[in-house]
Design a protein around this motif. Structure first.
Motif, PDB file in Angstrom:
ATOM      1  N   GLY A   1       0.800  -1.214   0.000  1.00  0.00           N
ATOM      2  CA  GLY A   1       0.000   0.000   0.000  1.00  0.00           C
ATOM      3  C   GLY A   1       0.827   1.255   0.000  1.00  0.00           C
ATOM      4  N   GLN A   2       0.144   2.351  -0.215  1.00  0.00           N
ATOM      5  CA  GLN A   2       0.774   3.667  -0.202  1.00  0.00           C
ATOM      6  C   GLN A   2      -0.278   4.733   0.036  1.00  0.00           C
ATOM      7  OE1 GLN A   2       2.255   4.221  -4.219  1.00  0.00           O
ATOM      8  NE2 GLN A   2       0.422   5.319  -4.793  1.00  0.00           N
ATOM      9  N   THR A   3       0.185   5.899   0.445  1.00  0.00           N
ATOM     10  CA  THR A   3      -0.672   7.073   0.450  1.00  0.00           C
ATOM     11  C   THR A   3      -0.082   8.051  -0.556  1.00  0.00           C
ATOM     12  OG1 THR A   3       0.505   8.354   2.112  1.00  0.00           O
ATOM     13  CG2 THR A   3      -1.126   6.762   2.910  1.00  0.00           C
ATOM     14  N   PHE A   4      -0.829   9.065  -0.928  1.00  0.00           N
ATOM     15  CA  PHE A   4      -0.338  10.050  -1.896  1.00  0.00           C
ATOM     16  C   PHE A   4       0.484  11.141  -1.216  1.00  0.00           C
ATOM     17  CE2 PHE A   4      -3.792   9.519  -5.402  1.00  0.00           C
ATOM     18  CZ  PHE A   4      -3.440   8.201  -5.531  1.00  0.00           C
ATOM     19  N   THR A   5       0.735  11.004   0.069  1.00  0.00           N
ATOM     20  CA  THR A   5       1.420  12.029   0.834  1.00  0.00           C
ATOM     21  C   THR A   5       2.807  11.547   1.233  1.00  0.00           C
ATOM     22  OG1 THR A   5      -0.712  12.698   1.733  1.00  0.00           O
ATOM     23  CG2 THR A   5       1.234  13.508   2.871  1.00  0.00           C
ATOM     24  N   VAL A   6       3.813  12.395   1.068  1.00  0.00           N
ATOM     25  CA  VAL A   6       5.174  12.067   1.472  1.00  0.00           C
ATOM     26  C   VAL A   6       5.262  12.138   2.992  1.00  0.00           C
ATOM     27  CG1 VAL A   6       7.582  12.806   1.308  1.00  0.00           C
ATOM     28  CG2 VAL A   6       6.076  12.962  -0.688  1.00  0.00           C
ATOM     29  N   GLY A   7       6.064  11.272   3.582  1.00  0.00           N
ATOM     30  CA  GLY A   7       6.276  11.327   5.022  1.00  0.00           C
ATOM     31  C   GLY A   7       5.285  10.510   5.809  1.00  0.00           C
ATOM     32  N   ASN A   8       4.931   9.343   5.283  1.00  0.00           N
ATOM     33  CA  ASN A   8       3.969   8.507   5.979  1.00  0.00           C
ATOM     34  C   ASN A   8       4.456   7.074   6.031  1.00  0.00           C
ATOM     35  OD1 ASN A   8       2.834   6.801   3.701  1.00  0.00           O
ATOM     36  ND2 ASN A   8       2.713   8.850   2.869  1.00  0.00           N
ATOM     37  N   ALA A   9       3.834   6.296   6.857  1.00  0.00           N
ATOM     38  CA  ALA A   9       4.117   4.875   6.956  1.00  0.00           C
ATOM     39  C   ALA A   9       2.793   4.129   6.989  1.00  0.00           C
ATOM     40  CB  ALA A   9       4.916   4.574   8.219  1.00  0.00           C
ATOM     41  N   MET A  10       2.742   3.000   6.286  1.00  0.00           N
ATOM     42  CA  MET A  10       1.548   2.149   6.313  1.00  0.00           C
ATOM     43  C   MET A  10       1.926   0.799   6.885  1.00  0.00           C
ATOM     44  SD  MET A  10      -0.461   2.807   2.764  1.00  0.00           S
ATOM     45  CE  MET A  10      -1.728   1.646   3.216  1.00  0.00           C
ATOM     46  N   ILE A  11       1.044   0.268   7.693  1.00  0.00           N
ATOM     47  CA  ILE A  11       1.259  -1.045   8.284  1.00  0.00           C
ATOM     48  C   ILE A  11       0.052  -1.903   7.944  1.00  0.00           C
ATOM     49  CG2 ILE A  11       1.593  -2.323  10.429  1.00  0.00           C
ATOM     50  CD1 ILE A  11       2.551   0.476  11.602  1.00  0.00           C
ATOM     51  N   GLU A  12       0.306  -3.054   7.302  1.00  0.00           N
ATOM     52  CA  GLU A  12      -0.758  -4.030   7.084  1.00  0.00           C
ATOM     53  C   GLU A  12      -0.719  -4.953   8.290  1.00  0.00           C
ATOM     54  OE1 GLU A  12       1.598  -3.505   4.595  1.00  0.00           O
ATOM     55  OE2 GLU A  12       0.370  -2.384   3.195  1.00  0.00           O
ATOM     56  N   ASP A  13      -1.695  -4.832   9.154  1.00  0.00           N
ATOM     57  CA  ASP A  13      -1.682  -5.487  10.452  1.00  0.00           C
ATOM     58  C   ASP A  13      -2.672  -6.639  10.501  1.00  0.00           C
ATOM     59  OD1 ASP A  13      -1.062  -5.777  13.219  1.00  0.00           O
ATOM     60  OD2 ASP A  13      -2.887  -4.677  13.718  1.00  0.00           O
ATOM     61  N   ASN A  14      -2.207  -7.815  10.913  1.00  0.00           N
ATOM     62  CA  ASN A  14      -3.071  -8.949  11.202  1.00  0.00           C
ATOM     63  C   ASN A  14      -4.021  -9.297  10.054  1.00  0.00           C
ATOM     64  OD1 ASN A  14      -4.085 -11.010  12.767  1.00  0.00           O
ATOM     65  ND2 ASN A  14      -5.585  -9.704  13.782  1.00  0.00           N
ATOM     66  N   PRO A  15      -3.481  -9.619   8.860  1.00  0.00           N
ATOM     67  CA  PRO A  15      -4.389  -9.986   7.765  1.00  0.00           C
ATOM     68  C   PRO A  15      -5.110 -11.300   8.055  1.00  0.00           C
ATOM     69  CG  PRO A  15      -2.134 -10.462   7.155  1.00  0.00           C
ATOM     70  CD  PRO A  15      -2.080  -9.759   8.478  1.00  0.00           C
ATOM     71  N   SER A  16      -6.318 -11.399   7.571  1.00  0.00           N
ATOM     72  CA  SER A  16      -7.062 -12.654   7.640  1.00  0.00           C
ATOM     73  C   SER A  16      -7.557 -12.951   6.233  1.00  0.00           C
ATOM     74  CB  SER A  16      -8.222 -12.542   8.638  1.00  0.00           C
ATOM     75  OG  SER A  16      -9.155 -11.584   8.194  1.00  0.00           O
ATOM     76  N   THR A  17      -8.235 -14.038   6.035  1.00  0.00           N
ATOM     77  CA  THR A  17      -8.692 -14.393   4.685  1.00  0.00           C
ATOM     78  C   THR A  17      -9.798 -13.485   4.187  1.00  0.00           C
ATOM     79  OG1 THR A  17     -10.233 -16.034   5.577  1.00  0.00           O
ATOM     80  CG2 THR A  17      -8.044 -16.824   4.902  1.00  0.00           C
ATOM     81  N   ASN A  18     -10.509 -12.797   5.103  1.00  0.00           N
ATOM     82  CA  ASN A  18     -11.645 -11.978   4.678  1.00  0.00           C
ATOM     83  C   ASN A  18     -11.449 -10.467   4.833  1.00  0.00           C
ATOM     84  OD1 ASN A  18     -11.763 -12.159   7.494  1.00  0.00           O
ATOM     85  ND2 ASN A  18     -13.977 -11.957   7.534  1.00  0.00           N
ATOM     86  N   LYS A  19     -10.303 -10.039   5.404  1.00  0.00           N
ATOM     87  CA  LYS A  19     -10.059  -8.599   5.562  1.00  0.00           C
ATOM     88  C   LYS A  19      -8.606  -8.351   5.948  1.00  0.00           C
ATOM     89  CE  LYS A  19     -11.796  -8.728  10.276  1.00  0.00           C
ATOM     90  NZ  LYS A  19     -12.905  -8.308  11.116  1.00  0.00           N
ATOM     91  N   VAL A  20      -8.208  -7.068   5.827  1.00  0.00           N
ATOM     92  CA  VAL A  20      -6.895  -6.645   6.292  1.00  0.00           C
ATOM     93  C   VAL A  20      -7.074  -5.335   7.063  1.00  0.00           C
ATOM     94  CG1 VAL A  20      -6.313  -5.364   4.184  1.00  0.00           C
ATOM     95  CG2 VAL A  20      -4.475  -6.251   5.631  1.00  0.00           C
ATOM     96  N   HIS A  21      -6.287  -5.169   8.104  1.00  0.00           N
ATOM     97  CA  HIS A  21      -6.312  -3.963   8.931  1.00  0.00           C
ATOM     98  C   HIS A  21      -5.159  -3.059   8.465  1.00  0.00           C
ATOM     99  CE1 HIS A  21      -8.908  -6.094  11.822  1.00  0.00           C
ATOM    100  NE2 HIS A  21      -8.139  -7.122  11.519  1.00  0.00           N
ATOM    101  N   ILE A  22      -5.462  -1.814   8.136  1.00  0.00           N
ATOM    102  CA  ILE A  22      -4.453  -0.864   7.692  1.00  0.00           C
ATOM    103  C   ILE A  22      -4.285   0.208   8.761  1.00  0.00           C
ATOM    104  CG2 ILE A  22      -3.794   0.784   5.898  1.00  0.00           C
ATOM    105  CD1 ILE A  22      -4.027  -2.141   4.940  1.00  0.00           C
ATOM    106  N   ILE A  23      -3.032   0.502   9.100  1.00  0.00           N
ATOM    107  CA  ILE A  23      -2.710   1.566  10.048  1.00  0.00           C
ATOM    108  C   ILE A  23      -1.792   2.547   9.325  1.00  0.00           C
ATOM    109  CG2 ILE A  23      -1.652   2.144  12.269  1.00  0.00           C
ATOM    110  CD1 ILE A  23      -2.135  -0.841  13.047  1.00  0.00           C
ATOM    111  N   THR A  24      -2.121   3.835   9.352  1.00  0.00           N
ATOM    112  CA  THR A  24      -1.277   4.850   8.726  1.00  0.00           C
ATOM    113  C   THR A  24      -0.755   5.811   9.781  1.00  0.00           C
ATOM    114  OG1 THR A  24      -3.244   6.179   8.212  1.00  0.00           O
ATOM    115  CG2 THR A  24      -2.423   4.738   6.476  1.00  0.00           C
ATOM    116  N   LYS A  25       0.534   6.188   9.631  1.00  0.00           N
ATOM    117  CA  LYS A  25       1.180   7.080  10.594  1.00  0.00           C
ATOM    118  C   LYS A  25       2.078   8.079   9.869  1.00  0.00           C
ATOM    119  CE  LYS A  25       1.312   3.879  14.437  1.00  0.00           C
ATOM    120  NZ  LYS A  25       2.103   3.432  15.582  1.00  0.00           N
TER     121      LYS A  25
END
Length: 130
Positions: A84-108
């Protein structure tokens, strides 16, 4: 010379779901392995909203900078790739605890490590569907 191939369905000759693509002179790859099975472009700021998607049933805003992407068709196992990515410079994305039916995204924010809701977030999923 230009060639055009127009088809409605591609089916493997020996096995229906196995279409081989030649990559270079000796390498081959299964066509379906290189195709994203999920994509989601969404706005995380304010009311979370899907801007464009493939194989996404809904989004769930779970907290500031935390979003769940819920799939329409599940992955066959949790062993799949998210990017993943955001369109903004200076960020971090974390794909947290994926499962077969969803993924949790955290942006900082990188500069402060603070959770931050971005207005343009993109996520892709590659793997086998159930």
């Amino acid at each position: 010379m230009t060639s055009t191939l127009k088809v409605d369905t591609l089916t493997g000759n020996a096995t229906a779901d196995n279409i081989t693509v030649n990559v270079g002179t000796s390498a081959t790859q299964k066509l379906q392995d290189g195709i994203a099975k999920m994509l989601c472009h969404y706005d995380q700021s304010g009311t979370v909203a899907i801007l464009d998607s493939l194989n996404v049933a809904s989004l769930t805003d779970t907290a500031t900078a935390k979003t769940e992407i819920n799939y329409t068709n599940n992955f066959s196992s949790v062993v799949y790739i998210n990017a993943g990515q955001t369109f903004t410079v200076g960020n971090a994305m974390i794909e947290d605890n994926p499962s077969t039916n969803k993924v949790h995204i955290i942006t900082k924010r990188i500069d402060t490590a603070a959770a931050y809701d971005y207005d343009n977030v993109n996520e892709l999923g590659f793997g086998d569907l159930a």
